[in-house]
Design a protein around this motif. Structure first.
Motif, short mmCIF file in Angstrom:
data_model
loop_
_atom_site.label_atom_id
_atom_site.label_comp_id
_atom_site.label_asym_id
_atom_site.label_seq_id
_atom_site.Cartn_x
_atom_site.Cartn_y
_atom_site.Cartn_z
N HIS A 1 104.35 -24.61 2.59
CA HIS A 1 102.93 -24.74 2.91
C HIS A 1 102.71 -24.77 4.42
O HIS A 1 101.79 -24.13 4.93
N PHE A 2 103.56 -25.52 5.12
CA PHE A 2 103.45 -25.58 6.57
C PHE A 2 103.69 -24.20 7.20
O PHE A 2 103.03 -23.81 8.16
N GLU A 3 104.64 -23.46 6.64
CA GLU A 3 104.95 -22.13 7.18
C GLU A 3 103.81 -21.14 6.92
O GLU A 3 103.48 -20.33 7.79
N VAL A 4 103.24 -21.20 5.74
CA VAL A 4 102.12 -20.30 5.43
C VAL A 4 100.92 -20.66 6.30
O VAL A 4 100.22 -19.77 6.80
N LEU A 5 100.69 -21.93 6.51
CA LEU A 5 99.59 -22.35 7.37
C LEU A 5 99.81 -21.86 8.80
O LEU A 5 98.87 -21.39 9.46
N LYS A 6 101.04 -21.89 9.25
CA LYS A 6 101.36 -21.38 10.59
C LYS A 6 101.07 -19.88 10.67
O LYS A 6 100.46 -19.41 11.63
N PHE A 7 101.49 -19.15 9.65
CA PHE A 7 101.22 -17.72 9.61
C PHE A 7 99.71 -17.46 9.66
O PHE A 7 99.24 -16.62 10.42
N ALA A 8 98.95 -18.22 8.86
CA ALA A 8 97.50 -18.05 8.83
C ALA A 8 96.88 -18.38 10.19
O ALA A 8 95.97 -17.69 10.65
N GLU B 1 104.92 -22.93 19.10
CA GLU B 1 105.56 -24.17 19.59
C GLU B 1 104.63 -25.36 19.41
O GLU B 1 105.05 -26.43 18.98
N SER B 2 103.38 -25.19 19.76
CA SER B 2 102.40 -26.27 19.64
C SER B 2 102.26 -26.70 18.17
O SER B 2 102.31 -27.90 17.85
N TYR B 3 102.11 -25.73 17.29
CA TYR B 3 101.99 -26.02 15.87
C TYR B 3 103.27 -26.68 15.34
O TYR B 3 103.21 -27.68 14.63
N ASP B 4 104.42 -26.11 15.70
CA ASP B 4 105.69 -26.65 15.21
C ASP B 4 105.87 -28.11 15.61
O ASP B 4 106.37 -28.91 14.82
N TYR B 5 105.50 -28.44 16.83
CA TYR B 5 105.66 -29.82 17.27
C TYR B 5 104.76 -30.75 16.46
O TYR B 5 105.18 -31.83 16.07
N LEU B 6 103.55 -30.34 16.20
CA LEU B 6 102.65 -31.14 15.39
C LEU B 6 103.24 -31.34 13.99
O LEU B 6 103.25 -32.45 13.46
N ALA C 1 97.75 -30.36 20.86
CA ALA C 1 99.17 -30.73 20.85
C ALA C 1 99.89 -30.14 22.06
O ALA C 1 100.74 -30.80 22.66
N ALA C 2 99.53 -28.93 22.44
CA ALA C 2 100.17 -28.30 23.59
C ALA C 2 99.93 -29.11 24.86
O ALA C 2 100.86 -29.36 25.64
#
Length: 151
Positions: free
Chosen positions: A108-115, A138-143, A74-75
């Motif tokens: 769920h998206f936030e916990v996955l980002k943390f993980a 940033e890359s994860y958030d955009y996805l 994504a980046a």
């Protein structure tokens, strides 16, 4: 959302460091998610019907690797095209549909980002910095934004 050339370079260089062991780190990434939210495993149809331990499940390994790679790519895609293309075999619309049907929520998206971030920190501790954390975030958030916009 904009990703800078420096952020893209950080994501790509850290990914290159992790590539050889990427399947291991990808699995750790999802196992960490299931440690935090054990019930999340029930959202995956291929896990509900399996008697295999999570760490031995080939479908989980493949899924985890796909998410890991998508986030990294994504980046690069953001810098080149300004949008995310998730691959030839799927689409953002399909991902959104699957996540919506599974009842995936913001938490769920936030916990996955943390993980994800914790896994990267473990994988490349000698590279870890606030800049690297921000680049992957940033890359994860955009996805995730692309997926949520379709949900």
């Amino acid at each position: 959302m904009v990703i800078t050339a420096k952020q893209e370079a950080l994501v790509v260089s850290s990914w290159n460091e992790m590539k050889d062991d990427a399947p291991t780190y990808a699995l750790k990434f999802f196992l960490r998610l299931f440690e935090i939210i054990p019930s999340a495993a029930k959202r995956f149809s291929f896990l509900r019907d399996s008697n295999l331990p999570l760490e031995k499940n080939p479908k989980l390994k493949a899924h985890a690797m796909g998410v890991f790679v998508m986030t990294c790519e994504a980046a690069t895609q953001l810098r080149k095209t300004g949008k995310v293309n998730v691959g030839a075999n799927t689409s953002v619309q399909h991902l959104a549909s699957v996540h919506f049907k599974a009842g995936v929520a913001d938490l769920h998206f936030e916990v996955l980002k943390f993980a994800l971030l914790e896994t990267i920190k473990e994988a490349v501790p000698y590279m870890w910095s606030e800049e690297l954390k921000e680049a992957w975030s940033e890359s994860y958030d955009y996805l995730v934004v692309a997926i949520k916009n379709e949900m």
